[in-house]
Design an enzyme around this catalytic site. Sequence first.
Site, PDB file in Angstrom:
ATOM      1  N   ARG A  25       0.843  -1.195   0.000  1.00 13.44           N
ATOM      2  CA  ARG A  25       0.000   0.000   0.000  1.00 13.44           C
ATOM      3  C   ARG A  25       0.876   1.241   0.000  1.00 13.44           C
ATOM      4  O   ARG A  25       1.747   1.379   0.850  1.00 13.44           O
ATOM      5  CB  ARG A  25      -0.923   0.010   1.220  1.00 13.44           C
ATOM      6  N   SER A 124      -7.942  -1.398   1.123  1.00 12.36           N
ATOM      7  CA  SER A 124      -8.899  -1.735   2.167  1.00 12.36           C
ATOM      8  C   SER A 124      -9.601  -0.510   2.740  1.00 12.36           C
ATOM      9  O   SER A 124     -10.359   0.154   2.052  1.00 12.36           O
ATOM     10  CB  SER A 124      -8.196  -2.544   3.260  1.00 12.36           C
ATOM     11  N   ASP A 302     -13.107  -2.403   0.655  1.00 12.92           N
ATOM     12  CA  ASP A 302     -13.150  -3.666  -0.095  1.00 12.92           C
ATOM     13  C   ASP A 302     -14.096  -4.689   0.522  1.00 12.92           C
ATOM     14  O   ASP A 302     -14.083  -5.858   0.140  1.00 12.92           O
ATOM     15  CB  ASP A 302     -11.742  -4.252  -0.252  1.00 12.92           C
ATOM     16  N   ARG A 305     -14.284  -5.754   6.037  1.00 13.86           N
ATOM     17  CA  ARG A 305     -14.517  -5.371   7.434  1.00 13.86           C
ATOM     18  C   ARG A 305     -15.986  -5.040   7.662  1.00 13.86           C
ATOM     19  O   ARG A 305     -16.718  -4.739   6.726  1.00 13.86           O
ATOM     20  CB  ARG A 305     -13.667  -4.155   7.813  1.00 13.86           C
ATOM     21  N   THR A 368      -1.767 -10.744  14.119  1.00 19.04           N
ATOM     22  CA  THR A 368      -2.654  -9.985  13.237  1.00 19.04           C
ATOM     23  C   THR A 368      -2.311 -10.297  11.776  1.00 19.04           C
ATOM     24  O   THR A 368      -1.155 -10.322  11.397  1.00 19.04           O
ATOM     25  CB  THR A 368      -2.497  -8.482  13.512  1.00 19.04           C
ATOM     26  N   GLU A 387     -11.024 -10.571  14.409  1.00 14.89           N
ATOM     27  CA  GLU A 387     -10.008  -9.672  14.950  1.00 14.89           C
ATOM     28  C   GLU A 387     -10.672  -8.364  15.351  1.00 14.89           C
ATOM     29  O   GLU A 387     -11.710  -7.992  14.804  1.00 14.89           O
ATOM     30  CB  GLU A 387      -8.882  -9.451  13.943  1.00 14.89           C
ATOM     31  N   SER A 389     -10.009  -5.429  14.752  1.00 16.63           N
ATOM     32  CA  SER A 389     -10.013  -4.367  13.747  1.00 16.63           C
ATOM     33  C   SER A 389     -11.173  -4.532  12.767  1.00 16.63           C
ATOM     34  O   SER A 389     -11.032  -4.329  11.576  1.00 16.63           O
ATOM     35  CB  SER A 389      -8.676  -4.330  13.010  1.00 16.63           C
ATOM     36  N   LYS A 400     -11.440 -12.265   5.627  1.00 17.89           N
ATOM     37  CA  LYS A 400     -12.525 -11.779   6.470  1.00 17.89           C
ATOM     38  C   LYS A 400     -13.645 -11.300   5.555  1.00 17.89           C
ATOM     39  O   LYS A 400     -13.396 -10.958   4.402  1.00 17.89           O
ATOM     40  CB  LYS A 400     -12.054 -10.701   7.430  1.00 17.89           C
TER      41      LYS A 400
END
EC number: 5.4.2.2
Length: 583
Positions: A25, A124, A302, A305, A368, A387, A389, A400
């Site tokens: 990134r 993300s 994306d 989450r 993580t 997780e 986050s 995820k």
Amino acid sequence: MATFKVSRVETKPYDGQKPGTSGLRKKVKVFAQPHYLENFVQSTFDALTADKIKGKTLVVSGDGRYYSEQAIQTIIKMSAANGVKSVWVGQDGLLSTPAVSAVIRERVGKDGSKASGAFILTASHNPGGPNEDFGIKYNMENGGPAQEGVTNKIYENTTTIKEYLIAKELPNVNISKTGVTSFSGPDGQFDVEVFDATETYVKLMKSIFDFQAIKKLLSIPSFTFCYDALHGVAGVYAKRIFVDELGANESSLLNCTPKEDFGGGHPDPNLTYAKELVERMGLGKSNTQGEPPEFGAAADGDADRNMILGKRFFVTPSDSVAIIAANAVEAIPYFSGGLKGVARSMPTSAALDVVAKHLNLKFFEVPTGWKFFGNLMDAGVCSICGEESFGTGSDHVREKDGIWAVLAWLSILAHKNKDNLNGEKLVTVEDIVCQHWATYGRHYYTRYDYENVDAGGAKELMAYLVNLQSDLSKVNNIVKGVHSGVANVIAADEFEYKDPVDGSVSKHQGIRYMFEDGSRLIFRLSGTGSEGATIRLYIEQYEKDSSKTGRDSQEALKPLVDVALKLSKMQEFSGRSEPTVIT
């Protein structure tokens, strides 16, 4: 049929092309430099064995952020030159990260092929636009992110690269229209198949959840619903699933048109950045919008989450995964035969541990990074994981999955309200969470993020905390000096993980201070930002007494927060008097 030749283009290495926990990134202006993207893509091809590339099918898509269109066309041309047989692209270049995983695992192409991997174009939850972030990561044939052995090899290749292969004269493919475009090259026919971005994923969701039960829940007049895609790729799936399949009103969808700059916002589903949803759910500073919906949720850029909200009620991600695990067998058909095991990332609260113990399930604590869960799932020992986050998922894919988490919660709500279809007294999100705390106890939990801190100061802070761990009496003197009522620190270490599946060891995964009463302080440097450093501080306290589980979490945790800030000399090292984000 158009033909193409392979060109070899001379290049030089760029510094810093080291993939983090979820790929590479950087700012768009970095990716837009001559040969920058091409160097990374070629280094990835060179890190993979020929049997994963030559004559194979790859997926190339992403979250639609700025620079995606150019990147997709470049990767198509480089795939052709590197001997790939077919490239699949989601319509308009869009595929959520969990949908990419599903496509690799489930989809069969028009020529009968299956995908052996994917380039996912996303940063993300980071912002998008000409002055913001872009990202790229590679997923393997199991649908999960490349393991460290592969990402290390990619990075090694980026430091020595001298040339890359590209089919320069291959025309750009129209990715807005479904269909197959074929070309002829040195290795034979090369196909680009543009396909419906939602089809495979929706079919998979319908095989996991009882859509009829959720539809009944959404038809109860008093059950109101709101979903915010924050202008990310989740909007494409939200319309298809929540409106077309489950019958929700289109007015219940917020910001569900994907935009390359996410509407100028920060596509991170938390209480700070999902402002519109937070206001609508009655959790904002002003409450002028009337009665809030019963259930609200948000996604990141994306769509991997999720944030779950009830009416005027926030569900922490750590509680969310524990509650899903506790109710999965009864509420979700996919798990009706039982759970193989559960797992969480180290900084995530121990709420899931308590459920695992209660239900006698295998339990794993991992660093993580979703790839660690993937190994456990491939070995058949983990069904549900999460997780702190805002990432939750299961073994249906190897990423995820934000919409999966929303459907899991809707399934639990549908199950709890199955005898209540007139909706007179709904079992609410808050009821479910409070009942969970009454059964298992509550893990008060908060996370402080200090974003874009000077990297030097951040590293000094971590080094100081490691050194401090060697003298627990000194640590406890500091603790008691701040607050005499806080328990003693009984252990402190730097988390290290030995993978039970492949034996690989991951070191330096976060600094932990463990207290006598089960409380924890954890400090990590984040690997997902594009510049500067992000210090993450996690604070957790376990409360078994059900009469004490209803306190405000920030109030309950204040003594531990004060201890953490003093112990770490946070202001001195970070130069910040307060965090950027509190979750």
